[in-house]
Write an enzyme that holds these catalytic residues in place. Structure first.
Site, PDB file in Angstrom:
ATOM      1  N   ASP A 337     -13.264 -21.365 -31.527  1.00 34.13           N
ATOM      2  CA  ASP A 337     -13.280 -21.272 -30.061  1.00 34.13           C
ATOM      3  C   ASP A 337     -13.731 -22.606 -29.515  1.00 34.13           C
ATOM      4  O   ASP A 337     -14.367 -23.382 -30.232  1.00 34.13           O
ATOM      5  CB  ASP A 337     -14.339 -20.258 -29.611  1.00 34.13           C
ATOM      6  N   ASP A 663     -15.707 -13.778 -30.513  1.00 34.05           N
ATOM      7  CA  ASP A 663     -16.878 -13.134 -29.932  1.00 34.05           C
ATOM      8  C   ASP A 663     -16.587 -11.803 -29.239  1.00 34.05           C
ATOM      9  O   ASP A 663     -17.429 -10.957 -29.155  1.00 34.05           O
ATOM     10  CB  ASP A 663     -17.609 -14.091 -28.967  1.00 34.05           C
ATOM     11  N   ASP A 667     -11.346  -9.594 -30.392  1.00 30.12           N
ATOM     12  CA  ASP A 667     -11.207 -10.569 -31.479  1.00 30.12           C
ATOM     13  C   ASP A 667     -11.334  -9.903 -32.849  1.00 30.12           C
ATOM     14  O   ASP A 667     -11.015 -10.514 -33.874  1.00 30.12           O
ATOM     15  CB  ASP A 667     -12.301 -11.646 -31.376  1.00 30.12           C
TER      16      ASP A 667
HETATM   17  P1  ATP Z   1     -13.088 -20.021 -25.601  1.00 29.39           P
HETATM   18  O1  ATP Z   1     -12.804 -21.459 -25.690  1.00 29.39           O
HETATM   19  O2  ATP Z   1     -14.321 -19.638 -26.296  1.00 29.39           O
HETATM   20  O3  ATP Z   1     -11.908 -19.128 -25.875  1.00 29.39           O
HETATM   21  P2  ATP Z   1     -12.914 -19.937 -22.776  1.00 29.39           P
HETATM   22  O4  ATP Z   1     -14.075 -19.677 -21.885  1.00 29.39           O
HETATM   23  O5  ATP Z   1     -12.253 -21.228 -22.632  1.00 29.39           O
HETATM   24  O6  ATP Z   1     -13.514 -19.672 -24.149  1.00 29.39           O
HETATM   25  P3  ATP Z   1     -12.010 -17.473 -21.837  1.00 29.39           P
HETATM   26  O7  ATP Z   1     -13.412 -17.028 -21.750  1.00 29.39           O
HETATM   27  O8  ATP Z   1     -10.977 -16.537 -22.390  1.00 29.39           O
HETATM   28  O9  ATP Z   1     -11.873 -18.788 -22.624  1.00 29.39           O
HETATM   29  O10 ATP Z   1     -11.585 -17.935 -20.391  1.00 29.39           O
HETATM   30  C1  ATP Z   1     -10.264 -18.314 -20.099  1.00 29.39           C
HETATM   31  C2  ATP Z   1     -10.134 -18.697 -18.668  1.00 29.39           C
HETATM   32  O11 ATP Z   1     -10.472 -17.584 -17.853  1.00 29.39           O
HETATM   33  C3  ATP Z   1     -11.077 -19.819 -18.247  1.00 29.39           C
HETATM   34  O12 ATP Z   1     -10.479 -21.059 -18.418  1.00 29.39           O
HETATM   35  C4  ATP Z   1     -11.304 -19.520 -16.787  1.00 29.39           C
HETATM   36  O13 ATP Z   1     -10.268 -20.070 -16.014  1.00 29.39           O
HETATM   37  C5  ATP Z   1     -11.211 -18.008 -16.735  1.00 29.39           C
HETATM   38  N1  ATP Z   1     -12.537 -17.392 -16.776  1.00 29.39           N
HETATM   39  C6  ATP Z   1     -13.438 -17.476 -17.759  1.00 29.39           C
HETATM   40  N2  ATP Z   1     -14.535 -16.772 -17.472  1.00 29.39           N
HETATM   41  C7  ATP Z   1     -14.331 -16.209 -16.282  1.00 29.39           C
HETATM   42  C8  ATP Z   1     -15.078 -15.344 -15.434  1.00 29.39           C
HETATM   43  N3  ATP Z   1     -16.287 -14.906 -15.768  1.00 29.39           N
HETATM   44  N4  ATP Z   1     -14.532 -14.976 -14.265  1.00 29.39           N
HETATM   45  C9  ATP Z   1     -13.313 -15.382 -13.911  1.00 29.39           C
HETATM   46  N5  ATP Z   1     -12.555 -16.171 -14.659  1.00 29.39           N
HETATM   47  C10 ATP Z   1     -13.042 -16.607 -15.820  1.00 29.39           C
END
Ligand code: ATP
Length: 924
Positions: A337, A663, A667
């Site tokens: 991730d 996480d 997954d």
């Molecule tokens: P990882 O790299 O661990 O997969 P990530 O945070 O980049 O984590 P996600 O958590 O799936 O991936 O988030 C993907 C997208 O969703 C983010 O780029 C953001 O635009 C949006 N996002 C993430 N968290 C939130 C939230 N709490 N509320 C709204 N949108 C969110």
């Protein structure tokens, strides 16, 4: 009754039949939860919320298991034969060896099991609980009846609870009911006489939340729960078996068969050709069996693995299942991730952008120090003054943007001893810090605009929404002409734009949506590695106080963007460089924007132009084509959990050994499919942890690289143990066969052979289990997944060293002959020279991977020196103690004898080092 706190006589099985208010009053609780003091008192009264420890195998069964092995049967047969021949001393020694061996195995196994249990305690689950109005994270063991617990997807339900609120709650209760279909839960009371599986308003301890959110009041804890009552055990104990151990056991068993067959032939040869007496031939075969069987090997291998597990734990990688230790050593691809694993997960909002305004946000971290400055030709200009009003006195458009960032948000910021920390999602924490800098106090705003309903963030849809209605008593003070009921939405901006029909300017005026301009702004920010989040709003339906679907609708008004920075972890950059030298490919799999992910990948050292595939690209690639594409890709962006499963399978089909991090609850399938699933200890759900072989205590990529390092060391050490053990047996066998073929007296008695095997494995063999990592451990490519344990060079080495051992024995025979020694004297010399050669060989094996002799190898570790001292004392006892002389038929040796023994050992060491040097020259 254990669970009811009042004097009510409600039996524990009736909670499902009562309405929430009655449950609350019977349990003497309140809508804001218990006070900490009350919770502490109840904990004293009801005891911890734990089930009795998973029943381990009882000690007597573990001890007995040590004897259930074909090698032991062979040794027992040998004991019988010697007893039949009335060689009582041999019988006694064989039996003693068997007992000592079983005790050593039993103790080692016990220690390894204990180590695994201790690690499991480190993984004790936590729960979110509402106490005196504050949401706290506490160990699940501290829950008491009357506590209000918050549940979300991925949680294991920590106690039995009556649901007070439930949103789209789906719970897998198979652990309790055996029913594999997940059950939908709600808050309506259920009929009195229904079975646990039909109590839809109850969440039972041990079941798994698959989707949705809920609040429930704990009705029973620990043994009083349904699962406690049916006495089903949650965690199963890992068997101390790994593919490698199984391979060695199979190998030993095959060996045993070979020995029996070969022994019979030899016996016939000895009797009929060499004219041995039957009894002598039988004894010779028993000696042969004793010499060929590596009795101590499995025990030393188990302890080597257990040491690896302990070393990994100190480096923040907690092993949930033993085979992972070996597989880690063969890992060729790590899929990680991004957020929090490769990056620091300490986010800061840098800019807030509306269609006609751009604000730079000062400061870093979660401390609300700094202000919003309007952009002036690309630079921060004058700071924006804000008023003491709850909304900071911002014009309507900006006010909505800040409301969306603050209200559509589940995190909390807390200042503890001057340090600002976030509880919940760090990105949401960063938004709260930006709101504080804009003069908005999140608590006051949340109080004025209570949340009526929420669509939680979902990694597939990548948006979150919440519905807020202003408190009627406050409405007259706020003078809001545009309404008091709003739906605020935030999420991945490209997704959000698709649901918008218009945009709002800074002053609140509405305009047609300019998608192209927004996409250009997103690209510009993402290209710099910034994480971009979009915000939108719509007036809420006055007739509804909750969402009617899982989507906030597609008539939204786009408000603007927030750009956040989340720097790469410096230790992850180092770890990636280390992995690259170790021939391990690192791939990033993230839900973030492709350009953000690619920019962070560049900063991490994953290539100047990392190849990127998005989730949408993956959907368009056929299964047959995917393996090659997946191998060639470094960054997978905007992926959902289902994509992870496809990626793992595709990589595995190319022969890769894949470690994959995760996480979320979704997954779990990919974590199970990966060769080594790695869950995040802090932000990971219980579902992800349970599907993984390794849990990272610090969620840090560097810990995966450290675990691979330790995994390789364990494998090296196991190979060293084998490379060191087998030639001893090989040398003894060759010597015995030669004696039998030539019709000579046997050079060692069975008891003496067992003495050598046991005394040296328990001392010298164990040293190899503690060996530190070789300096080049992360400079070689990963071993192929299907590499045999006994590689060709290793087999060659075992044969070569066995022959040298034979030659050493023959040299001693010549020396004894020359001096006209008795058989006992000769045998004492042979036993001691074999032990001497084993010591010499140990030093050579310690540097198995190093072509050059160095001081580190010669001086040895503290363990080496302790083992040397121990074996010297044992051999002195064997040679000089009168009762040992009687038991083993040995005689005291002279100084000249010792000198001869040492010379043979020294010559062996020098020859082996010369051979290593020559072999490495050929290899290079
Ligand atoms: P990882 O790299 O661990 O997969 P990530 O945070 O980049 O984590 P996600 O958590 O799936 O991936 O988030 C993907 C997208 O969703 C983010 O780029 C953001 O635009 C949006 N996002 C993430 N968290 C939130 C939230 N709490 N509320 C709204 N949108 C969110």
């Amino acid at each position: 009754m254990k669970a009811a706190v009042s004097d009510s006589s409600t039996p524990p099985s009736d909670w499902h039949h009562l309405d929430p208010d009655t449950v609350c009053s019977l349990l003497d609780s309140a809508p804001l939860g218990l006070s900490q003091k009350e919770a502490a008192q109840r904990l004293q009264r009801f005891g911890p919320n734990t089930l009795p420890a998973t029943s381990r195998r009882p000690a007597w069964r573990r001890l007995l298991a040590q004897f259930q092995n074909s090698i032991i049967y062979l040794m027992l047969a040998a004991a019988l034969v010697t007893a039949f021949l009335q060689h009582w001393i041999d019988t006694g020694v064989i039996l003693a060896v068997l007992v000592v061996n079983a005790i050593v195995g039993f103790l080692q196994e016990g220690r390894a099991e204990q180590a695994l249990h201790a690690l499991r305690d480190m993984l004790a689950p936590h729960a979110q609980v509402l106490r005196a109005g504050s949401i706290l994270t506490v160990p699940a063991a501290d829950l008491v009846p009357g506590d209000i617990v918050l549940l979300e997807a991925g949680d294991r339900v920590p106690a039995d609870m009556r649901l007070l609120q439930a949103r789209h709650l789906l719970i897998d209760e198979s652990i309790l009911t055996g029913e594999s279909l997940a059950s939908e839960k709600n808050t309506a009371a259920a009929p009195l006489d229904c079975l646990p599986g039909d109590r839809t308003c109850m969440a039972h301890s041990g079941s798994l939340v698959l989707a949705g959110q809920a609040r429930g009041m704990v009705t029973a804890t620990g043994q009083a729960t349904e699962i406690g009552r049916i006495n089903s055990l949650l965690a199963s104990v890992d068997m101390l078996q790994t593919p490698l151990l199984r391979q060695v056991n199979r190998f030993s068993q095959r060996f045993t068969g070979l020995v029996l067959g070969g022994g019979l032939v030899l016996m016939l040869f000895a009797v009929f050709v060499r004219e041995y007496a039957w009894s002598d031939a039988l004894l010779a075969v028993v000696s042969l069996a004793a010499s060929i069987v590596p009795e101590g090997l499995p025990a030393v291998m188990t302890i080597t693995l257990a040491i690896g597990v302990r070393r990994m734990a100190t480096r923040n990688a907690i092993v949930r299942n033993l085979p992972a230790v070996e597989i880690l050593g063969a890992t060729s691809i790590i899929c990680s991730d991004k957020t929090g694993t490769l990056t620091c997960n300490e986010m800061t909002v840098r800019r807030l952008q509306m269609c006609d305004r751009l604000y730079h946000v000062e400061g870093s971290g979660y401390a609300p120090t700094g202000q919003l400055r309007e952009d002036c030709c690309g630079q921060p200009g004058t700071a924006m003054a804000h008023t003491s009003e709850a909304s900071g006195g911002w014009p309507a458009g900006m006010r909505h943007l800040l409301h969306a960032a603050t209200l559509c948000n589940t995190a909390r910021l807390r200042c503890r001893q001057g340090e600002w920390q976030v509880e919940g999602d760090p990105m949401e924490g960063a938004l709260l810090a930006a709101s504080l800098k804009a003069g908005i106090d999140p608590d006051t705003l949340r109080n004025a605009w209570p949340e009526q309903d929420q669509i939680p963030f979902n990694p597939e849809k990548r948006i979150m929404a919440s519905l807020h209605i202003m408190r009627p008593d406050l409405a007259p003070h706020w003078h809001l002409p545009d309404g008091q009921r709003f739906v605020y939405v935030k999420g991945a901006p490209e997704q959000l734009l698709q649901c918008c029909v218009q945009q709002m300017a800074h002053d609140g005026t509405l305009a047609p949506l300019d998608t192209d301009a927004w996409l250009a702004a997103i690209t510009a920010a993402a290209d710099q590695g910034e994480r971009v989040l979009g915000f939108a709003v719509r007036a809420a339906n006055p007739a509804k106080d909750h969402f009617t679907s899982e989507h906030p609708g597609d008539t939204l008004t786009f408000l603007g963007l927030a750009s956040l920075i989340d720097p790469p972890r410096p230790e992850a950059i180092r770890a990636i460089a280390e992995c690259t030298t170790a021939g391990i490919r690192v791939k990033m799999i993230t839900g973030d924007h492709a350009l953000t992910a690619a920019a962070i990948a560049r900063q991490l050292g994953l290539g100047a132009q990392p190849t990127v595939l998005t989730g949408a690209d993956l959907d368009g690639i056929a299964d047959a084509e995917l393996p090659a594409r997946a191998m060639a890709t470094t960054v997978f962006a905007r992926t959902s959990p289902e994509h992870k499963l496809r990626i793992v399978r595709a990589l595995q089909s190319q022969g890769a050994v894949v470690a994959m991090t995760g996480d979320g609850v979704n997954d779990a399938p990919a974590l199970k499919q990966a060769d080594v699933g790695v869950a995040m200890g802090n932000k990971g759900t219980e579902a992800a942890k349970e599907a993984s072989r390794i849990v990272l205590a610090d969620d840090n990529f560097a810990s995966i690289a450290a675990a691979v390092h330790e995994g390789r060391t364990v494998y090296d050490n196991i190979r060293k143990v084998i490379a060191w053990t087998l030639p001893t047996n090989g040398g003894e066998v060759l010597f015995l066969i030669l004696a039998l073929l030539l019709g000579y007296t046997l050079p060692m008695t069975p008891a003496q052979i067992l003495w050598i095997n046991l005394a040296t494995t328990a001392t010298l063999g164990l040293v190899l289990a503690f060996e530190p990592s070789a300096p080049d451990v992360m400079r070689r490519p990963p071993r192929p997944a299907n590499a045999p344990l006994l590689s060709r060079p290793l087999i060659w080495r075992i044969i070569l060293v066995s022959v040298f051992f034979l030659m050493g024995g023959l040299a001693m025979t010549a020396y004894a002959d020359h001096h006209g020694y008795t058989t006992e004297h000769w045998r004492t010399l042979v036993v001691n020279v074999i032990v001497g050669m084993e010591i010499a060989y140990l030093f050579s094996v310690r540097g198995l991977h190093q072509p050059h002799l160095d001081w580190r190898q010669l001086l040895g570790t503290r363990a080496t020196l302790a083992a040397l001292l121990a074996i010297t004392l044992l051999q002195a006892a064997f040679t000089y103690l009168p009762w040992m002389n009687t038991a083993f038929q040995t005689v005291p040796l002279s100084l000249a004898d010792w000198f001869a023994i040492m010379m043979v050992a020294l010559v062996l060491f020098l020859i082996l080092e010369a051979e290593k040097k020559i072999a490495s020259r050929f290899a290079s």
